[in-house]
Enzyme design. Sequence first.
Site, PDB file in Angstrom:
ATOM      1  N   ARG A  34      42.890  43.026  44.549  1.00  0.00           N
ATOM      2  CA  ARG A  34      41.838  42.021  44.524  1.00  0.00           C
ATOM      3  C   ARG A  34      40.699  42.507  45.404  1.00  0.00           C
ATOM      4  NH1 ARG A  34      43.663  40.476  40.498  1.00  0.00           N
ATOM      5  NH2 ARG A  34      44.483  38.415  39.936  1.00  0.00           N
ATOM      6  N   GLU A  86      32.933  39.975  42.791  1.00  0.00           N
ATOM      7  CA  GLU A  86      33.021  40.197  41.346  1.00  0.00           C
ATOM      8  C   GLU A  86      32.466  39.013  40.552  1.00  0.00           C
ATOM      9  OE1 GLU A  86      36.869  41.202  38.541  1.00  0.00           O
ATOM     10  OE2 GLU A  86      36.780  42.049  40.552  1.00  0.00           O
ATOM     11  N   HIS A 100      37.103  46.153  36.203  1.00  0.00           N
ATOM     12  CA  HIS A 100      38.372  45.402  36.238  1.00  0.00           C
ATOM     13  C   HIS A 100      39.194  45.651  34.966  1.00  0.00           C
ATOM     14  CE1 HIS A 100      40.288  41.789  38.438  1.00  0.00           C
ATOM     15  NE2 HIS A 100      41.219  42.441  37.770  1.00  0.00           N
TER      16      HIS A 100
END
Length: 307
Positions: free
Chosen positions: A227, A256, A274
């Site tokens: 993450r 993000e 991602h």
Amino acid sequence: MPGKVIAEAIRHFSLTIREDTTPLTQQACIDSLHQYDAILPTLGDPFSAGVFAENHAPRCRLLANFGVGYNHIDVAAAKAAGVIVSNTPGAVTDATADIALTLMLMTARRVGEGERMLRAGEWGGWHPTQLLGTHMSGKSLGIIGMGRIGKAIAKRAHYGFGMEVRFFNRNPVANPGLPSEQVEMAKALAADFVVIAVPGGPATHHLIDAEALAQMRPHAFLINIARGDIVEEQALIDALQNEVIAGAGLDVYEHEPNVAPALMLMENVTLLPHLGTAATEVREAMGLMAVENLVAFFDGKPLPNLV
């Protein structure tokens, strides 16, 4: 969701399908808890404590999360509101581990830099000192977090590239599945390659900060497939600009989908959008696992993947 997932869900439920791929707003999260018996959210949908505070006795009884990570859901607040949470472990393991190795190779061997050179028409042909990178085989690998994904990364690195594996994990790991050493975080950070594979959430927020980065070697590479906010992004930028470390490979970002312009300008950083689980079979398996949790819940059976 992939078509196969929608088809399976329609067999069991009356669906409302959201066409917008951007994350739900907080108000949309609040509203959805009143409108639906269950919700299949994704990693950007912020089911925070504040969302549940606005929902007294919500209609929704289950958040069947699409993904193994659930740091976007306040599980304690959900439980207090009478909403249980499930996730999709296992389905994501191999695909995420593959992306970690992809980033390691791309960053060490300057693959992105080379492709950009070629596409820009700047390649003048092979010569002996062009784009010299770092050989990955036989180097040391430090893994921060030795869960399913950490173990899968370690196996690929050790058996595929002969890497010496050391890992930091908050709890003892009785069987890592390969020759390796559980160490303190400082020793894991002192490896040639460091891969972040811990869950997101308050306990790991900015786990990799300026102090942690300073414990890495000047020739080392940091890889993050977990993450984004586990790494303090500005500290990483400073470390790269000041040559505290040699490079980084990132599939996730602190803010993000916004990526810091400074990272975009660096040739020694590999940036992916991602892609960790972005394989058709994997996303189908994740969705079908989420539907399996939904079906089990409404059939009164134990959830296969209760958080």
